[in-house]
Design a protein around this motif. Structure first.
Motif, short mmCIF file in Angstrom:
data_model
loop_
_atom_site.label_atom_id
_atom_site.label_comp_id
_atom_site.label_asym_id
_atom_site.label_seq_id
_atom_site.Cartn_x
_atom_site.Cartn_y
_atom_site.Cartn_z
N TRP A 114 0.84 -1.19 0.00
CA TRP A 114 0.00 0.00 0.00
C TRP A 114 0.88 1.25 0.00
N GLU B 68 0.67 5.44 0.42
CA GLU B 68 -0.21 6.47 0.99
C GLU B 68 0.44 7.84 0.95
N SER B 69 -0.40 8.87 0.84
CA SER B 69 0.10 10.24 0.91
C SER B 69 -1.03 11.17 1.32
N LYS B 70 -0.69 12.20 2.08
CA LYS B 70 -1.65 13.24 2.46
C LYS B 70 -1.01 14.60 2.20
N GLN C 202 -6.11 12.98 0.43
CA GLN C 202 -5.57 11.70 0.89
C GLN C 202 -5.65 10.68 -0.24
N GLU D 47 -4.63 6.54 -1.07
CA GLU D 47 -4.15 5.24 -0.60
C GLU D 47 -4.38 4.25 -1.73
N TRP E 203 -2.91 0.37 -3.80
CA TRP E 203 -2.11 -0.85 -3.81
C TRP E 203 -1.42 -0.98 -5.16
N ILE F 233 0.87 8.13 -6.98
CA ILE F 233 0.67 9.14 -5.94
C ILE F 233 1.01 10.53 -6.49
N ALA G 218 -7.84 1.39 -4.72
CA ALA G 218 -7.40 2.72 -4.29
C ALA G 218 -8.53 3.48 -3.60
N ARG H 76 -10.66 -3.27 -0.67
CA ARG H 76 -9.36 -3.20 0.01
C ARG H 76 -8.78 -4.61 0.12
N TRP I 248 -13.78 -1.34 1.99
CA TRP I 248 -13.23 -0.16 2.65
C TRP I 248 -14.21 0.25 3.75
#
Length: 324
Positions: free
Chosen positions: A25, A27-29, A38, A40, A42, A53, A192, A206, A211
């Protein structure tokens, strides 16, 4: 022969292990478009995951530069500055989104109206400032989506009232989320989550599980009012807690009634579930303005879209398909 098979098996192991290690996974914010973004997702490949991302965040920045009413250089700001004087030619993307906003206005009998900004710009929630009634009265006639004149062939827009201003805050973030999901699909991403403020869209599940998406309690940011198991769908929430201030026990927030130029007070939040974040975004605003009864009537006659309303007495209301 056994030794050869052993070496062959070890060779396969060395080939396959690095690939499985990379699958994870990502992820970024980030803070973009005046809200929290946000992502997220795979990915089997670290290179693809990181590129995905970066692509999403770049898209969010692009739409912010195009549609922000606060950036003088944005296409929307230039439109607001000139369209009451003469027709302004805009990009197909902006033209199409404004066209969709007008269609939503028609479907919601004006409850969703991007010209709310004709009065809305007078509010400053950070500084706890609201307009006086005489200022609202003066500018209220400018709130009417029918003032927006579109010329399809030229992609030009003209405002039929000198005081019209438009703001795409009720639909642009949903548009950005939909664009982002499309980008991920083109990159081969299958699982995602993309969130922009109150707008979330899910690509797949997920990894064989749903999710778990929460709808926050409007009066407690650390608490969820509802948690929903979702997959391959979008959820948008409009609430009176996003931009607001309180004065004399009354909450003044950014979701304005086009009829009054003042904050709508019958509900605290509205969440819409449907396939398009763009339409969810607009519908959540419209239902918030319409209130419980008229809002539910709208949802129950809109195929493929359902909603949850938390009213100002803290009671939850569900559209028909969610309780059947």
């Amino acid at each position: 022969m056994k030794k050869t098979l052993c070496y062959y098996s070890l060779f396969l192991l060395l080939i396959t292990v690095p690939v499985s290690i990379q699958a994870k996974w990502f992820e970024s914010k980030q803070g973009i478009m005046g809200t929290n973004i946000q992502v997220e997702l795979w990915s089997e490949s670290e290179v693809t995951g990181e590129a995905a991302i970066e692509a999403i965040m770049s898209e969010m920045h692009r739409i912010d530069q195009l549609m922000s009413p606060y950036k003088p250089s944005s296409e929307l700001s230039k439109l607001n500055a000139k369209a009451a004087i003469e027709p302004v030619t805009v990009s197909k993307e902006l033209f199409d989104l404004i066209s969709l906003a007008i269609e939503l206005s028609k479907e919601t009998q004006g409850a969703f109206d991007i010209t709310f900004a004709s009065v809305g710009f007078l509010y400053d929630y950070r500084e706890h400032k609201k307009p006086k009634q005489n200022n609202i009265n003066e500018l209220l006639p400018a709130i009417d989506y029918r003032h927006i004149k579109l010329e399809e062939g030229k992609h030009s827009i003209f405002f039929g009232h000198e005081n019209v201003k438009i703001d795409l805050g009720g639909i642009a973030k949903g548009h950005a989320v939909d664009n982002s999901i499309h980008i991920l699909q083109q990159m081969g991403i299958k699982y995602a989550l993309v969130t922009a403020g109150g707008d979330t869209r899910l690509l797949g599940n997920r990894l064989d599980k749903p999710w778990m998406v929460g709808i926050r309690d409007p009066r407690n940011k650390n608490k969820q009012a509802v948690v929903l198991p979702l997959a391959d769908i979008a959820l948008s929430t409009s609430g009176d807690y996003e931009r607001y201030f309180e004065e004399d026990g009354k909450r003044y927030h950014h979701i304005l009634s086009p009829k009054t130029g003042k904050s709508a007070f019958e509900v605290q939040s509205v969440s819409i579930i449907g396939p398009s974040s763009t339409l969810n975004d607009g519908l959540s605003t419209a239902v918030f303005v319409l209130g419980v009864q008229k809002g539910m009537d709208l949802l129950n006659r809109t195929p493929g879209y359902d909603g949850i309303i938390l009213d100002n007495t803290r009671k939850l209301h569900y559209s028909n398909a969610l309780v059947e």
